[in-house]
Design a protein around this motif. Structure first.
Motif, mmCIF file in Angstrom:
data_model
loop_
_atom_site.group_PDB
_atom_site.id
_atom_site.type_symbol
_atom_site.label_atom_id
_atom_site.label_comp_id
_atom_site.label_asym_id
_atom_site.label_seq_id
_atom_site.Cartn_x
_atom_site.Cartn_y
_atom_site.Cartn_z
ATOM 1 N N ILE A 272 -41.894 -13.695 -5.470
ATOM 2 C CA ILE A 272 -40.585 -14.292 -5.240
ATOM 3 C C ILE A 272 -40.855 -15.568 -4.454
ATOM 4 C CG2 ILE A 272 -39.229 -12.153 -5.307
ATOM 5 C CD1 ILE A 272 -39.197 -12.181 -2.235
ATOM 6 N N ARG A 273 -39.898 -16.466 -4.402
ATOM 7 C CA ARG A 273 -40.143 -17.750 -3.744
ATOM 8 C C ARG A 273 -40.530 -17.561 -2.273
ATOM 9 N NH1 ARG A 273 -35.589 -22.155 -4.576
ATOM 10 N NH2 ARG A 273 -36.290 -21.745 -6.710
ATOM 11 N N ALA A 274 -39.894 -16.595 -1.603
ATOM 12 C CA ALA A 274 -40.152 -16.398 -0.178
ATOM 13 C C ALA A 274 -41.534 -15.810 0.097
ATOM 14 C CB ALA A 274 -39.081 -15.483 0.427
ATOM 15 N N ARG B 87 -35.882 -2.112 1.132
ATOM 16 C CA ARG B 87 -34.429 -2.210 0.976
ATOM 17 C C ARG B 87 -34.003 -2.079 -0.478
ATOM 18 N NH1 ARG B 87 -34.124 -0.814 5.395
ATOM 19 N NH2 ARG B 87 -33.306 -1.924 7.221
ATOM 20 N N ASN B 88 -34.932 -2.193 -1.400
ATOM 21 C CA ASN B 88 -34.638 -1.954 -2.812
ATOM 22 C C ASN B 88 -35.909 -1.454 -3.489
ATOM 23 O OD1 ASN B 88 -36.183 -4.304 -3.784
ATOM 24 N ND2 ASN B 88 -34.494 -5.540 -2.952
ATOM 25 N N ALA B 89 -35.787 -1.088 -4.741
ATOM 26 C CA ALA B 89 -36.900 -0.477 -5.462
ATOM 27 C C ALA B 89 -37.715 -1.466 -6.267
ATOM 28 C CB ALA B 89 -36.373 0.613 -6.407
ATOM 29 N N SER B 90 -37.271 -2.725 -6.315
ATOM 30 C CA SER B 90 -37.883 -3.708 -7.208
ATOM 31 C C SER B 90 -38.719 -4.759 -6.488
ATOM 32 C CB SER B 90 -36.798 -4.430 -8.006
ATOM 33 O OG SER B 90 -35.926 -5.124 -7.117
ATOM 34 N N GLY B 91 -38.327 -5.097 -5.258
ATOM 35 C CA GLY B 91 -38.946 -6.216 -4.560
ATOM 36 C C GLY B 91 -38.176 -7.508 -4.697
ATOM 37 N N LEU B 92 -37.010 -7.465 -5.330
ATOM 38 C CA LEU B 92 -36.159 -8.653 -5.391
ATOM 39 C C LEU B 92 -35.781 -9.091 -3.978
ATOM 40 C CD1 LEU B 92 -33.939 -7.699 -8.455
ATOM 41 C CD2 LEU B 92 -35.446 -9.693 -8.297
ATOM 42 N N GLN C 135 -36.517 -6.715 3.846
ATOM 43 C CA GLN C 135 -37.600 -5.978 3.172
ATOM 44 C C GLN C 135 -38.933 -6.632 3.509
ATOM 45 O OE1 GLN C 135 -37.194 -3.494 -0.270
ATOM 46 N NE2 GLN C 135 -38.093 -5.121 -1.500
ATOM 47 N N ARG C 136 -39.750 -5.933 4.279
ATOM 48 C CA ARG C 136 -41.001 -6.491 4.771
ATOM 49 C C ARG C 136 -42.149 -5.509 4.593
ATOM 50 N NH1 ARG C 136 -40.466 -10.974 8.171
ATOM 51 N NH2 ARG C 136 -38.547 -12.049 7.598
ATOM 52 N N THR C 137 -43.356 -6.057 4.570
ATOM 53 C CA THR C 137 -44.557 -5.241 4.537
ATOM 54 C C THR C 137 -45.685 -6.044 5.152
ATOM 55 O OG1 THR C 137 -45.920 -3.797 3.139
ATOM 56 C CG2 THR C 137 -45.388 -5.982 2.253
ATOM 57 N N THR C 138 -46.909 -5.518 5.065
ATOM 58 C CA THR C 138 -48.103 -6.228 5.508
ATOM 59 C C THR C 138 -49.194 -6.028 4.459
ATOM 60 O OG1 THR C 138 -49.079 -4.337 6.689
ATOM 61 C CG2 THR C 138 -47.535 -5.749 7.920
ATOM 62 N N LEU D 148 -44.811 -5.986 -5.406
ATOM 63 C CA LEU D 148 -45.700 -4.941 -4.898
ATOM 64 C C LEU D 148 -44.878 -3.738 -4.443
ATOM 65 C CD1 LEU D 148 -48.456 -6.826 -2.854
ATOM 66 C CD2 LEU D 148 -48.244 -6.491 -5.325
ATOM 67 N N THR D 149 -43.601 -3.960 -4.185
ATOM 68 C CA THR D 149 -42.668 -2.878 -3.880
ATOM 69 C C THR D 149 -42.730 -1.768 -4.916
ATOM 70 O OG1 THR D 149 -41.171 -4.394 -2.747
ATOM 71 C CG2 THR D 149 -40.210 -2.347 -3.573
ATOM 72 N N LYS D 150 -42.918 -2.141 -6.171
ATOM 73 C CA LYS D 150 -42.896 -1.150 -7.249
ATOM 74 C C LYS D 150 -44.073 -0.176 -7.173
ATOM 75 C CE LYS D 150 -40.277 -4.098 -10.434
ATOM 76 N NZ LYS D 150 -40.339 -5.440 -9.836
#
Length: 295
Positions: free
Chosen positions: A239-241, A171-176, A181-184, A74-76
């Motif tokens: 991602i797994r997390a 923290r990155n542009a991909s969401g890896l 790197q957090r959101t809601t 979703l980062t993208k």
């Protein structure tokens, strides 16, 4: 969105009785309605969801909507926001060529398998991000617009604050995977609404189910686009997390919703939850457009 919290102080003289009460309460659940939109914590601690009226901005349902979650791809959505903004400001064009560095080429799948020294035009990059969720393209875009991926991520975070995303750090542009790197769910819904409002001329990319690259059809991951009437975006992620995430927009008969589900146990379970939320809450959405404002 406002949550009320009620705290009850335990009586020190009746510890045994309170322990029994806590045990009983732990087995209870509540039912969410339009008047009481906060649902109980599900079994999966990764889970969060929100449904927003896309016309009026009213929150129709939420559960754990402001709890920190990993965005995954979703980062993208923000990477594309920044790319669309650069297009609108005339800093780039759809034919501009994006160089591919060794860093970008080394990103793990999902990817287009770009090579260092290669380049990709902006139009193809948009499709690769929206449809394929290509991590190598995300890193290349970040370096193209921001100099380094880290600098671009800082700009993404600043843009998030500007549009009201108060619980997001990129923290990155991909969401890896990156622990910082957090959101809601709330922030992802707001970003989805912002994309549609700010860039209606580009929003069609999110409904594409495939595109052609080097003579080969590249297919996307969002099964909701073909399975649920009216769905026209936006992005899936895993991602797994994080578990299985999705931010979805749907339009039917003048009504529209933005739905975010995070932490699904599988893509199928996530999509089934989205479909249930759409069918339940779309009839409650307003039919006339209004200024974007999430309650």
């Amino acid at each position: 969105m406002r949550n009320a919290f009620h705290f009850v102080a335990p009586s020190l003289r009746k510890v045994a009785a309170i322990l029994l009460l806590i045990s009983a309460v732990a087995g209870c659940s509540t039912t969410s309605t339009l008047n009481t939109v906060e649902a109980p914590e599900p079994v999966s601690s990764k889970h969060a969801a929100i449904v927003v009226d896309g016309n009026g901005g009213k929150v129709l349902f939420q559960t754990n909507a402001e709890a920190p979650r990993y965005p995954a791809s979703l980062t993208k959505m923000m990477t594309l926001y920044m790319l669309f903004e650069a297009l609108e400001e005339g800093r780039i064009s759809k034919s501009s060529l994006i160089p591919v560095s060794a860093h970008a080429a080394a990103q793990p799948p999902s990817k287009l398998h770009l090579r260092p020294g290669q380049s990709i035009d902006v139009e193809t990059a948009i499709q690769a991000l929206a449809v394929k969720s290509a991590n190598d393209v995300a890193a290349a875009v970040a370096e193209f617009l921001g100099g380094t991926e880290g600098q671009f991520a800082a700009a993404m975070t600043a843009k998030a604050r500007q549009i009201g995303m108060r619980g997001t750090v990129f923290r990155n542009a991909s969401g890896l995977p990156d622990e910082a790197q957090r959101t809601t769910a709330r922030d992802m819904a707001l970003l989805g609404m912002s994309l549609r409002k700010r860039f209606p001329q580009h929003f069609h990319y999110f409904s594409q189910q495939s595109f052609v690259y080097n003579g080969k059809a590249i297919r996307g991951h969002n099964g909701l686009l073909k399975d649920v009437d009216g769905v026209d975006g936006i992005k899936t992620g895993y991602i797994r997390a994080s578990g299985f995430n999705v931010a979805t927009t749907v339009k039917r008969g003048g009504r529209n919703l933005v739905v975010v589900v995070m932490g699904g146990d599988s893509a199928r379970a996530r999509n089934a939850e989205v479909e249930q939320l759409i069918e339940r809450y779309l009839p409650s959405a307003s039919g006339a457009p209004n200024l974007m404002a999430m309650d």
